[in-house]
Design an enzyme around this catalytic site. Structure first.
Site, PDB file in Angstrom:
ATOM      1  N   HIS A   1     -20.592  -0.023 -61.686  1.00 41.31           N
ATOM      2  CA  HIS A   1     -20.919   0.285 -63.152  1.00 41.31           C
ATOM      3  C   HIS A   1     -22.169  -0.707 -63.532  1.00 41.31           C
ATOM      4  O   HIS A   1     -22.176  -1.719 -62.936  1.00 41.31           O
ATOM      5  CB  HIS A   1     -19.559  -0.165 -63.654  1.00 41.31           C
TER       6      HIS A   1
ATOM      7  N   CYS B   1     -25.028   3.687 -64.761  1.00 47.72           N
ATOM      8  CA  CYS B   1     -25.577   4.004 -66.006  1.00 47.72           C
ATOM      9  C   CYS B   1     -26.563   2.822 -66.790  1.00 47.72           C
ATOM     10  O   CYS B   1     -26.462   1.820 -66.299  1.00 47.72           O
ATOM     11  CB  CYS B   1     -24.265   4.262 -66.862  1.00 47.72           C
TER      12      CYS B   1
END
EC number: 3.4.22.-
Length: 440
Positions: free
Chosen positions: A230, A286
């Site tokens: 993440h 991301c």
């Protein structure tokens, strides 16, 4: 059950809910911008003398199950083409979860823009930054010591569990060993499926391993940092980001100890490097476009991207629009002229400042899975879960091992564009000849 269950030494508190919902990789709810840069990092005692510590170095690596048996290591394929833990099937997006696809390689692979035949090895003499900067850098020939730090976090058991990150690390370790001669004994691997405390991807362990990676680096060494997990953004407190936001990565224990911002990663892994030492950073997360905070970001045409000159227009742009709508054309032109002059001067000054702050005499390249404002997808390729960026990089290099930096960037995008919206980014610590052969 949150990752690390049964390892209470690592948890320190009740299980956190995991990274933010929807694979947007932003800060956890209620935590936007609340993690300031760690004060006085690295913590006392970093780096430990003689690092890696006893039991940390991957002696006899790889362990069973990491052997390079094709793209999908034995025992790591999902059954029946399905994913669990809130993931979806057949490429359909459900409940705001990230997209999962079973894609075929793009048919026009290898047709990307750029020189398909790279110009050869990098020059051996120091190179200038240009513009009378007085700064120089040196390309690495990558013939020295080779070391790699590979981090993969699935956040197993959390509501935002990922599926492909540990597989990404396994595939990358095998790729580096087979294609570029990296020894498994010179790789540190942090994943949340391991039992040894030193190999769990906590914030402390990640920072410590970053310091190990660059310790005693010399010219022509080649270092690799690969992160799959993440990622997100937080408010920029330094003023070196065009967007006003810093990129961050989320360790397994981010709820307890916070995230790691791009400025910290730059300070740890880029600043200590000597001239001519190579660091290749690969971010499969991301909002990772400038995750290593490098000043030169290249387009698919091989040129440095210009900053967004309108972002600082402010009231001047509003006044120009108001003048135009009320028929005051001369007023609109005057306002716009002032805006262009102000922004151009500001952009030039800011860019020069960023280059002075973030440029390096070393040879640092970062390839990220998407732009700063994009998300990065979990994919299903070759019968296993994997990050789309990691898959595209390894596939591109396997099929075309002799290609330029520009060709690599374009071919990665070609592989991804048929099913994914993300656009891989390439950034550098110095002006890069994009037609040189990609090495690491």
């Amino acid at each position: 059950m949150f990752p690390g269950s049964g390892r209470k030494t690592y948890r320190q508190q009740a299980p956190p809910p995991g990274p933010p919902n929807g694979y947007q990789y932003g800060p956890p709810p209620g935590a936007q911008g609340q993690y300031p840069p760690p004060q006085g990092y690295p913590p006392q005692g970093y780096p430990p003398q003689g690092y890696p510590p006893q039991g940390y170095a991957p002696q006899g690596y790889p362990p069973q199950g990491y052997a390079p048996q094709g793209y999908a290591p034995q025992g790591y394929q999902q059954q029946g083409g399905q994913q669990q833990g809130g993931q979806q099937q057949g490429g359909q997006q459900q409940g705001g979860q990230r997209q999962t696809y079973a894609t075929q390689e793009a048919q026009n692979f290898g047709q990307g823009v750029g020189n398909p035949h790279p110009t050869g090895p990098p020059p051996s003499n120091p190179q200038g930054f240009g513009q009378n900067s007085g700064m120089t850098f040196q390309y690495s020939n990558c013939n020295g010591k080779k070391k790699a730090l590979l981090v993969g976090i699935n956040y197993t058991g959390s509501k935002n569990q990922l599926r492909g990150c540990i597989n990404d690390v396994k595939n990358m370790s095998n790729f580096l060993n087979q294609h570029f001669g990296y020894s498994y004994d010179d790789m540190v691997i942090l994943t949340d499926d391991q039992n040894q405390r030193a190999r769990i991807p906590t914030k402390e362990n990640i920072i410590r391993a970053m310091q190990w990676l660059v310790k005693d680096a010399r010219p022509n060494d080649s270092l690799v940092f690969h992160y799959s997990g993440h990622g997100g953004v937080t408010k920029d407190l330094v003023g070196d980001e065009e967007s006003g936001m810093d990129d961050v990565i989320y360790p397994l224990d981010f709820e307890v100890n916070g995230h790691i911002i791009d400025d910290i990663m730059h300070d740890i892994m880029v600043k200590p490097l000597p001239q001519g030492c190579r660091l290749t950073a690969l971010y499969d997360s991301c909002h990772s476009g400038t995750a290593l905070d490098l000043p030169y970001v290249y387009s698919t045409k091989g040129v440095v991207k210009e900053p967004n000159l309108l972002k600082d227009a402010g009231t001047g742009a509003f006044n120009a629009l108001l003048s135009y709508e009320t028929g005051n054309i001369s007023g609109a032109i005057s306002s716009l002229s002032g805006i262009v002059k102000k922004i151009s001067n500001s952009a030039s000054t800011n860019r020069d400042q960023v280059i002075r702050m973030k440029a390096s005499p070393a040879d640092v390249i970062s390839i990220s899975g998407c732009k700063d404002d994009q998300t990065s997808a979990d994919a299903r390729e070759g019968g296993q879960s994997t990050g789309a960026m990691s898959w595209s990089f390894i596939t591109t290099m396997n099929q075309m091992p002799n290609q330029s930096y520009l060709s690599l960037l374009n071919n990665m995008r070609t592989l991804l564009k048929s099913k994914y919206s993300q656009k891989p980014q390439l950034s550098c610590s110095h002006p890069q000849d994009m037609n040189l052969k990609f090495i690491m």
